[in-house]
Design a protein around this motif. Structure first.
Motif, mmCIF file in Angstrom:
data_model
loop_
_atom_site.group_PDB
_atom_site.id
_atom_site.type_symbol
_atom_site.label_atom_id
_atom_site.label_comp_id
_atom_site.label_asym_id
_atom_site.label_seq_id
_atom_site.Cartn_x
_atom_site.Cartn_y
_atom_site.Cartn_z
ATOM 1 N N UNK A 149 97.406 -21.944 37.501
ATOM 2 C CA UNK A 149 97.811 -22.689 38.687
ATOM 3 C C UNK A 149 97.164 -24.062 38.647
ATOM 4 N N UNK A 150 97.795 -25.040 39.260
ATOM 5 C CA UNK A 150 97.187 -26.341 39.549
ATOM 6 C C UNK A 150 97.004 -26.415 41.052
ATOM 7 N N UNK A 175 88.570 -22.448 50.144
ATOM 8 C CA UNK A 175 87.261 -22.335 49.512
ATOM 9 C C UNK A 175 86.327 -23.361 50.129
ATOM 10 N N UNK A 176 85.175 -22.909 50.596
ATOM 11 C CA UNK A 176 84.173 -23.794 51.206
ATOM 12 C C UNK A 176 84.758 -24.671 52.305
ATOM 13 N N UNK A 177 85.630 -24.119 53.122
ATOM 14 C CA UNK A 177 86.225 -24.859 54.224
ATOM 15 C C UNK A 177 87.314 -25.829 53.814
ATOM 16 N N UNK A 178 87.618 -25.895 52.540
ATOM 17 C CA UNK A 178 88.675 -26.776 52.043
ATOM 18 C C UNK A 178 89.903 -25.950 51.734
ATOM 19 N N UNK A 179 91.058 -26.474 52.118
ATOM 20 C CA UNK A 179 92.329 -25.820 51.818
ATOM 21 C C UNK A 179 92.986 -26.544 50.652
ATOM 22 N N UNK A 180 93.302 -25.781 49.628
ATOM 23 C CA UNK A 180 93.983 -26.294 48.441
ATOM 24 C C UNK A 180 95.407 -25.764 48.444
ATOM 25 N N UNK A 181 96.331 -26.563 47.942
ATOM 26 C CA UNK A 181 97.692 -26.070 47.727
ATOM 27 C C UNK A 181 97.856 -25.935 46.217
ATOM 28 N N UNK A 182 98.203 -24.714 45.788
ATOM 29 C CA UNK A 182 98.295 -24.412 44.359
ATOM 30 C C UNK A 182 99.733 -24.143 43.962
ATOM 31 N N UNK A 183 100.100 -24.663 42.802
ATOM 32 C CA UNK A 183 101.429 -24.430 42.228
ATOM 33 C C UNK A 183 101.246 -23.684 40.914
ATOM 34 N N UNK A 184 101.993 -22.586 40.753
ATOM 35 C CA UNK A 184 101.954 -21.831 39.506
ATOM 36 C C UNK A 184 102.570 -22.667 38.400
ATOM 37 N N UNK A 185 102.006 -22.575 37.218
ATOM 38 C CA UNK A 185 102.531 -23.312 36.063
ATOM 39 C C UNK A 185 103.445 -22.424 35.257
ATOM 40 N N UNK A 209 92.979 -29.413 40.391
ATOM 41 C CA UNK A 209 91.942 -28.532 39.867
ATOM 42 C C UNK A 209 92.642 -27.305 39.289
ATOM 43 N N UNK A 210 92.398 -26.982 38.007
ATOM 44 C CA UNK A 210 93.044 -25.789 37.451
ATOM 45 C C UNK A 210 92.432 -24.510 38.015
ATOM 46 N N UNK A 211 93.256 -23.500 38.165
ATOM 47 C CA UNK A 211 92.811 -22.179 38.599
ATOM 48 C C UNK A 211 93.559 -21.168 37.750
ATOM 49 N N UNK A 230 89.260 -17.806 37.757
ATOM 50 C CA UNK A 230 88.442 -18.901 37.243
ATOM 51 C C UNK A 230 88.841 -20.151 38.021
ATOM 52 N N UNK A 231 87.874 -20.706 38.761
ATOM 53 C CA UNK A 231 88.138 -21.858 39.622
ATOM 54 C C UNK A 231 86.869 -22.689 39.720
ATOM 55 N N UNK A 232 86.981 -23.975 39.494
ATOM 56 C CA UNK A 232 85.867 -24.922 39.578
ATOM 57 C C UNK A 232 84.669 -24.458 38.734
ATOM 58 N N UNK A 233 84.954 -24.104 37.480
ATOM 59 C CA UNK A 233 83.931 -23.700 36.508
ATOM 60 C C UNK A 233 83.156 -22.441 36.880
ATOM 61 N N UNK A 234 83.714 -21.607 37.731
ATOM 62 C CA UNK A 234 83.101 -20.324 38.083
ATOM 63 C C UNK A 234 84.116 -19.199 37.894
ATOM 64 N N UNK A 235 83.613 -18.019 37.597
ATOM 65 C CA UNK A 235 84.451 -16.833 37.515
ATOM 66 C C UNK A 235 84.167 -15.965 38.735
ATOM 67 N N UNK A 236 85.201 -15.732 39.530
ATOM 68 C CA UNK A 236 85.082 -14.958 40.759
ATOM 69 C C UNK A 236 85.715 -13.585 40.568
#
Length: 104
Positions: free
Chosen positions: A32-33, A94-104, A42-44, A52-58
């Motif tokens: 996802x982007x 994440x951390x109070x921020x809303x991201x909009x993600x598009x599948x690649x 930001x890639x996810x 995997x998001x922002x250099x962390x594995x959740x």
């Protein structure tokens, strides 16, 4: 019929979910982007039960309705996880921020 506490039922549900995820032979992988406001994308990556998001594995903590929950260490109440992702509309919180993600 015996009555079980809600925490025992949650534990049983998580155990069942973990076993069913481990039983999957097919590897699932989705890229996802994600974008927050005017910031760069930001890639996810979702790979099996990990994000995997922002250099962390959740870890995948579970789902409630359409929302999936991820965290480094899953909390007892999954809705307290640090990341909430709704795949059908691509919203990630994440951390109070809303991201909009598009599948690649």
């Amino acid at each position: 019929m015996p009555r079980f506490s809600s925490s025992f039922r949650r534990l049983l549900l998580l155990l069942t979910l973990s076993m069913s995820l481990a039983a999957c032979e097919r590897e699932t992988y989705t890229s996802w982007n994600c974008k927050h406001e005017a910031a760069d994308k930001v890639p996810m990556i979702l790979k099996q039960a990990r994000m995997h998001f922002q250099d962390h594995d959740f870890n995948y903590c579970g789902s409630l309705g359409l929302q999936s929950y991820f965290d480094l260490t899953c909390p007892i109440q999954i809705q307290d996880a640090s990341i909430v992702f709704t795949p059908n509309n691509g919203f990630l919180l994440n951390d109070g921020k809303t991201y909009h993600c598009d599948a690649l």
